[in-house]
Structures are given as structure tokens and as C-alpha cells.
Design a protein around this motif. Sequence first.
Motif, PDB file in Angstrom:
ATOM      1  N   SER A  31      22.203  28.044   0.311  1.00  0.00           N
ATOM      2  CA  SER A  31      21.287  28.629   1.280  1.00  0.00           C
ATOM      3  C   SER A  31      21.299  30.153   1.199  1.00  0.00           C
ATOM      4  O   SER A  31      20.255  30.784   1.296  1.00  0.00           O
ATOM      5  CB  SER A  31      21.621  28.159   2.694  1.00  0.00           C
ATOM      6  OG  SER A  31      22.617  28.914   3.300  1.00  0.00           O
ATOM      7  N   VAL A  32      22.459  30.719   0.990  1.00  0.00           N
ATOM      8  CA  VAL A  32      22.550  32.180   0.877  1.00  0.00           C
ATOM      9  C   VAL A  32      21.825  32.673  -0.369  1.00  0.00           C
ATOM     10  O   VAL A  32      21.030  33.616  -0.312  1.00  0.00           O
ATOM     11  CB  VAL A  32      24.023  32.633   0.869  1.00  0.00           C
ATOM     12  CG1 VAL A  32      24.140  34.089   0.488  1.00  0.00           C
ATOM     13  CG2 VAL A  32      24.654  32.389   2.213  1.00  0.00           C
ATOM     14  N   SER A  33      22.092  32.035  -1.498  1.00  0.00           N
ATOM     15  CA  SER A  33      21.452  32.496  -2.737  1.00  0.00           C
ATOM     16  C   SER A  33      19.941  32.280  -2.688  1.00  0.00           C
ATOM     17  O   SER A  33      19.178  33.103  -3.182  1.00  0.00           O
ATOM     18  CB  SER A  33      22.064  31.801  -3.948  1.00  0.00           C
ATOM     19  OG  SER A  33      21.895  30.412  -3.870  1.00  0.00           O
ATOM     20  N   LEU A  38      14.772  34.689  -2.776  1.00  0.00           N
ATOM     21  CA  LEU A  38      13.408  34.627  -2.260  1.00  0.00           C
ATOM     22  C   LEU A  38      13.014  35.935  -1.592  1.00  0.00           C
ATOM     23  O   LEU A  38      11.966  36.509  -1.902  1.00  0.00           O
ATOM     24  CB  LEU A  38      13.260  33.464  -1.281  1.00  0.00           C
ATOM     25  CG  LEU A  38      11.876  33.317  -0.649  1.00  0.00           C
ATOM     26  CD1 LEU A  38      10.851  32.960  -1.716  1.00  0.00           C
ATOM     27  CD2 LEU A  38      11.895  32.279   0.444  1.00  0.00           C
ATOM     28  N   VAL A  39      13.830  36.428  -0.694  1.00  0.00           N
ATOM     29  CA  VAL A  39      13.482  37.636   0.052  1.00  0.00           C
ATOM     30  C   VAL A  39      13.437  38.859  -0.861  1.00  0.00           C
ATOM     31  O   VAL A  39      12.470  39.626  -0.834  1.00  0.00           O
ATOM     32  CB  VAL A  39      14.473  37.860   1.221  1.00  0.00           C
ATOM     33  CG1 VAL A  39      14.264  39.213   1.862  1.00  0.00           C
ATOM     34  CG2 VAL A  39      14.326  36.755   2.250  1.00  0.00           C
ATOM     35  N   GLY A  47       6.266  44.991  -3.183  1.00  0.00           N
ATOM     36  CA  GLY A  47       6.394  46.442  -3.267  1.00  0.00           C
ATOM     37  C   GLY A  47       5.645  47.015  -4.450  1.00  0.00           C
ATOM     38  O   GLY A  47       4.952  48.032  -4.337  1.00  0.00           O
ATOM     39  N   VAL A  48       5.746  46.376  -5.584  1.00  0.00           N
ATOM     40  CA  VAL A  48       5.026  46.835  -6.778  1.00  0.00           C
ATOM     41  C   VAL A  48       3.529  46.665  -6.581  1.00  0.00           C
ATOM     42  O   VAL A  48       2.732  47.555  -6.915  1.00  0.00           O
ATOM     43  CB  VAL A  48       5.506  46.078  -8.037  1.00  0.00           C
ATOM     44  CG1 VAL A  48       4.614  46.361  -9.221  1.00  0.00           C
ATOM     45  CG2 VAL A  48       6.941  46.459  -8.357  1.00  0.00           C
ATOM     46  N   LEU A  49       3.107  45.532  -6.027  1.00  0.00           N
ATOM     47  CA  LEU A  49       1.676  45.281  -5.824  1.00  0.00           C
ATOM     48  C   LEU A  49       1.044  46.243  -4.827  1.00  0.00           C
ATOM     49  O   LEU A  49      -0.132  46.582  -4.952  1.00  0.00           O
ATOM     50  CB  LEU A  49       1.452  43.839  -5.358  1.00  0.00           C
ATOM     51  CG  LEU A  49       1.764  42.744  -6.373  1.00  0.00           C
ATOM     52  CD1 LEU A  49       1.577  41.370  -5.744  1.00  0.00           C
ATOM     53  CD2 LEU A  49       0.903  42.886  -7.618  1.00  0.00           C
ATOM     54  N   THR A  50       1.798  46.682  -3.831  1.00  0.00           N
ATOM     55  CA  THR A  50       1.262  47.606  -2.833  1.00  0.00           C
ATOM     56  C   THR A  50       1.476  49.068  -3.196  1.00  0.00           C
ATOM     57  O   THR A  50       1.033  49.945  -2.467  1.00  0.00           O
ATOM     58  CB  THR A  50       1.900  47.346  -1.456  1.00  0.00           C
ATOM     59  OG1 THR A  50       3.310  47.539  -1.543  1.00  0.00           O
ATOM     60  CG2 THR A  50       1.583  45.954  -0.965  1.00  0.00           C
ATOM     61  N   GLY A  51       2.146  49.324  -4.296  1.00  0.00           N
ATOM     62  CA  GLY A  51       2.373  50.700  -4.718  1.00  0.00           C
ATOM     63  C   GLY A  51       3.604  51.336  -4.111  1.00  0.00           C
ATOM     64  O   GLY A  51       3.802  52.546  -4.225  1.00  0.00           O
TER      65      GLY A  51
END
Length: 102
Positions: A31-33, A38-39, A47-51
Motif C-alpha cells: 500500500s505504501v509503495s 501513483l502520487v 507538473g511537466v504537462l502544466t509547465g
Amino acid sequence: AIAGNLPEHLAALKAAVKGDGDVAVGNAIGSVSQVVFLVLGLAAVLGVLTGNPLAVRLNLHDFSAFAAGVLLTVVIVLDGRLTWFEGWTCILLYALAAFSMP
């Protein structure tokens, strides 16, 4: 972190109480991994897609807590059993990481 993974935590505790250590450790680690991958994965891609690329800066405290957690996990998994000392070490490591965050 506690509330978000509450069902997984409860399932791991229930398995541990029943004496099914493999399921308890597997559930806890899985569950931790899953959440981390995922997060962090979604945050990096979004982040890359929004610049706004994701900037991760780990200080010595963060790296030490991560390294101690990985080492403790390896010891538990390779040993094949969880002793009371390792259990208390897990709880102590969690408390130190949780309460020392800025």
C-alpha cells in the motif's frame, strides 16, 4: 497519510492479529509503495504537462528517514519474521518522521 491508507492499515493489522505475517507485511509494503508511485508519478507527469516540473529537494533528514525505512524493510523481509524490537523500531521511525516535519 494515516487516514488515506486507513483501510490498508486495518487490513494489515487484522492479518497480523490472525497470525498471517506474510499478508500483513505484504499489505503494508504494497500500500505504501502503491501510493508513493501513483502520487509521485502523477505529480511528475502533471507538473511537466502544466509547465511546472516537480522539484524534489531532499535534505539530510528526509534522506536519513527514507534510508532507515528501506533498511528496516529489507531486514524484516529478508529475516522472514518481525520481532518486537523491529516493530517498535518501525513505530519509532514513523513517529520521528511524522513529528519532525517542518
